[in-house]
Motif scaffolding. Sequence first.
Motif, PDB file in Angstrom:
ATOM      1  N   LYS A  88       0.808  -1.211   0.000  1.00  0.00           N
ATOM      2  CA  LYS A  88       0.000   0.000   0.000  1.00  0.00           C
ATOM      3  C   LYS A  88       0.845   1.266   0.000  1.00  0.00           C
ATOM      4  N   GLY A  89       0.371   2.275  -0.772  1.00  0.00           N
ATOM      5  CA  GLY A  89       0.829   3.645  -0.774  1.00  0.00           C
ATOM      6  C   GLY A  89       2.216   3.948  -0.283  1.00  0.00           C
ATOM      7  N   GLU A  90       2.287   4.542   0.918  1.00  0.00           N
ATOM      8  CA  GLU A  90       3.548   5.035   1.439  1.00  0.00           C
ATOM      9  C   GLU A  90       4.528   3.906   1.730  1.00  0.00           C
ATOM     10  N   ARG A  91       4.037   2.718   2.026  1.00  0.00           N
ATOM     11  CA  ARG A  91       4.943   1.601   2.286  1.00  0.00           C
ATOM     12  C   ARG A  91       5.753   1.262   1.034  1.00  0.00           C
ATOM     13  N   MET A  92       5.090   1.209  -0.096  1.00  0.00           N
ATOM     14  CA  MET A  92       5.792   0.907  -1.346  1.00  0.00           C
ATOM     15  C   MET A  92       6.736   2.044  -1.701  1.00  0.00           C
ATOM     16  N   ASP A  93       6.290   3.289  -1.527  1.00  0.00           N
ATOM     17  CA  ASP A  93       7.146   4.440  -1.807  1.00  0.00           C
ATOM     18  C   ASP A  93       8.418   4.378  -0.957  1.00  0.00           C
ATOM     19  N   PHE A  94       8.252   4.090   0.327  1.00  0.00           N
ATOM     20  CA  PHE A  94       9.395   4.042   1.241  1.00  0.00           C
ATOM     21  C   PHE A  94      10.367   2.949   0.822  1.00  0.00           C
ATOM     22  N   ALA A  95       9.839   1.765   0.502  1.00  0.00           N
ATOM     23  CA  ALA A  95      10.699   0.656   0.106  1.00  0.00           C
ATOM     24  C   ALA A  95      11.493   0.984  -1.153  1.00  0.00           C
ATOM     25  N   ILE A  96      10.831   1.585  -2.150  1.00  0.00           N
ATOM     26  CA  ILE A  96      11.524   1.953  -3.390  1.00  0.00           C
ATOM     27  C   ILE A  96      12.566   3.024  -3.118  1.00  0.00           C
ATOM     28  N   GLN A  97      12.181   4.049  -2.364  1.00  0.00           N
ATOM     29  CA  GLN A  97      13.105   5.150  -2.062  1.00  0.00           C
ATOM     30  C   GLN A  97      14.381   4.636  -1.400  1.00  0.00           C
ATOM     31  N   LYS A  98      14.223   3.832  -0.355  1.00  0.00           N
ATOM     32  CA  LYS A  98      15.401   3.367   0.378  1.00  0.00           C
ATOM     33  C   LYS A  98      16.218   2.360  -0.433  1.00  0.00           C
ATOM     34  N   ALA A  99      15.549   1.553  -1.253  1.00  0.00           N
ATOM     35  CA  ALA A  99      16.288   0.625  -2.112  1.00  0.00           C
ATOM     36  C   ALA A  99      17.186   1.382  -3.078  1.00  0.00           C
ATOM     37  N   VAL A 100      16.663   2.482  -3.639  1.00  0.00           N
ATOM     38  CA  VAL A 100      17.468   3.294  -4.550  1.00  0.00           C
ATOM     39  C   VAL A 100      18.633   3.930  -3.805  1.00  0.00           C
ATOM     40  N   GLU A 101      18.373   4.496  -2.633  1.00  0.00           N
ATOM     41  CA  GLU A 101      19.435   5.109  -1.852  1.00  0.00           C
ATOM     42  C   GLU A 101      20.536   4.099  -1.505  1.00  0.00           C
ATOM     43  N   LEU A 102      20.147   2.847  -1.314  1.00  0.00           N
ATOM     44  CA  LEU A 102      21.109   1.815  -0.924  1.00  0.00           C
ATOM     45  C   LEU A 102      21.817   1.173  -2.114  1.00  0.00           C
ATOM     46  N   GLY A 103      21.412   1.528  -3.345  1.00  0.00           N
ATOM     47  CA  GLY A 103      22.209   1.123  -4.491  1.00  0.00           C
ATOM     48  C   GLY A 103      21.676   0.036  -5.386  1.00  0.00           C
ATOM     49  N   VAL A 104      20.372  -0.277  -5.340  1.00  0.00           N
ATOM     50  CA  VAL A 104      19.867  -1.285  -6.278  1.00  0.00           C
ATOM     51  C   VAL A 104      19.976  -0.771  -7.708  1.00  0.00           C
ATOM     52  N   THR A 105      20.077  -1.686  -8.639  1.00  0.00           N
ATOM     53  CA  THR A 105      20.179  -1.301 -10.045  1.00  0.00           C
ATOM     54  C   THR A 105      18.895  -1.549 -10.828  1.00  0.00           C
ATOM     55  N   ARG A 106      17.991  -2.362 -10.249  1.00  0.00           N
ATOM     56  CA  ARG A 106      16.744  -2.659 -10.956  1.00  0.00           C
ATOM     57  C   ARG A 106      15.662  -2.989  -9.935  1.00  0.00           C
ATOM     58  N   ILE A 107      14.427  -2.555 -10.201  1.00  0.00           N
ATOM     59  CA  ILE A 107      13.287  -2.829  -9.318  1.00  0.00           C
ATOM     60  C   ILE A 107      12.130  -3.339 -10.159  1.00  0.00           C
ATOM     61  N   THR A 108      11.555  -4.467  -9.755  1.00  0.00           N
ATOM     62  CA  THR A 108      10.379  -5.019 -10.433  1.00  0.00           C
ATOM     63  C   THR A 108       9.231  -5.116  -9.435  1.00  0.00           C
ATOM     64  N   PRO A 109       8.165  -4.316  -9.596  1.00  0.00           N
ATOM     65  CA  PRO A 109       6.985  -4.459  -8.731  1.00  0.00           C
ATOM     66  C   PRO A 109       6.169  -5.680  -9.160  1.00  0.00           C
ATOM     67  N   LEU A 110       5.730  -6.472  -8.175  1.00  0.00           N
ATOM     68  CA  LEU A 110       5.038  -7.719  -8.478  1.00  0.00           C
ATOM     69  C   LEU A 110       3.682  -7.798  -7.781  1.00  0.00           C
TER      70      LEU A 110
END
Length: 248
Positions: A88-110
């Motif tokens: 839901k909403g802010e939870r997904m935003d937070f997870a994506i934001q922090k994953a990017v800050e931590l250096g992931v190169t690719r994100i796939t929402p499922l």
Amino acid sequence: MRLTRLHVDLDLRPGAEIDLPSAQARHAVQVLRLERDAPLVLFNGDGHDYSARLVEPGRDRVRVLVESRGDPEPESRLDIHLALGISKGERMDFAIQKAVELGVTRITPLFTRRAQVRLDGARLDKRLEHWQGVVVAACEQSGRRRLPTLEPAGGLEAWLETAHGDGFAGGLLLDPLAERALPALPAPESGLTLLIGPEGGLDPREREAARRHGFQGVRLGPRILRTETAPLAAIAVIQALWGDFRDP
């Protein structure tokens, strides 16, 4: 004073004058209230930062002069692909934001069986556009000069049929019931795929399907983490063990 850093989807060359796109122009002049000759940093995802200066802070037109190109962003020693159950909403935003800050190169929402979010058509397109904005903002804040790839959202089962993990056969499935802890695994050769479920996690059939496709279950300590906390914790451990958190 910290310099303003903006992403622009434009060709950037030292000596060129460019008009900022409308969203970035409004942010620079109306929100940040930058004035003529204010310095700023631009990036377009090519791996470089570009030093620039505001030369025309108008209401209808905001023009900047690109002055120089910075050094390229070092290549990450570990390619991390995060496959994340949509929450839901802010939870997904937070997870994506922090994953990017931590250096992931690719994100796939499922989409998964326990997902509490139903999106399709125009609503899904709008949400993907929003998530792309989260990715860009996280890069602006964290200093990343290359944008991680945000893949189209899809169903878990269909994704498993085509997913290929790196370094660990099919990849890693974060599972609080798994026998092996993440730090007990051998180092991946060049990268890995990390699969994490939504609120409530993946159901037993989905976990079994992931294992059939080569995903190895791993746990992070004795506690069950929230869906927005799990990616942050797992990626931080991965980076500390094998990635960018280690000494160069």
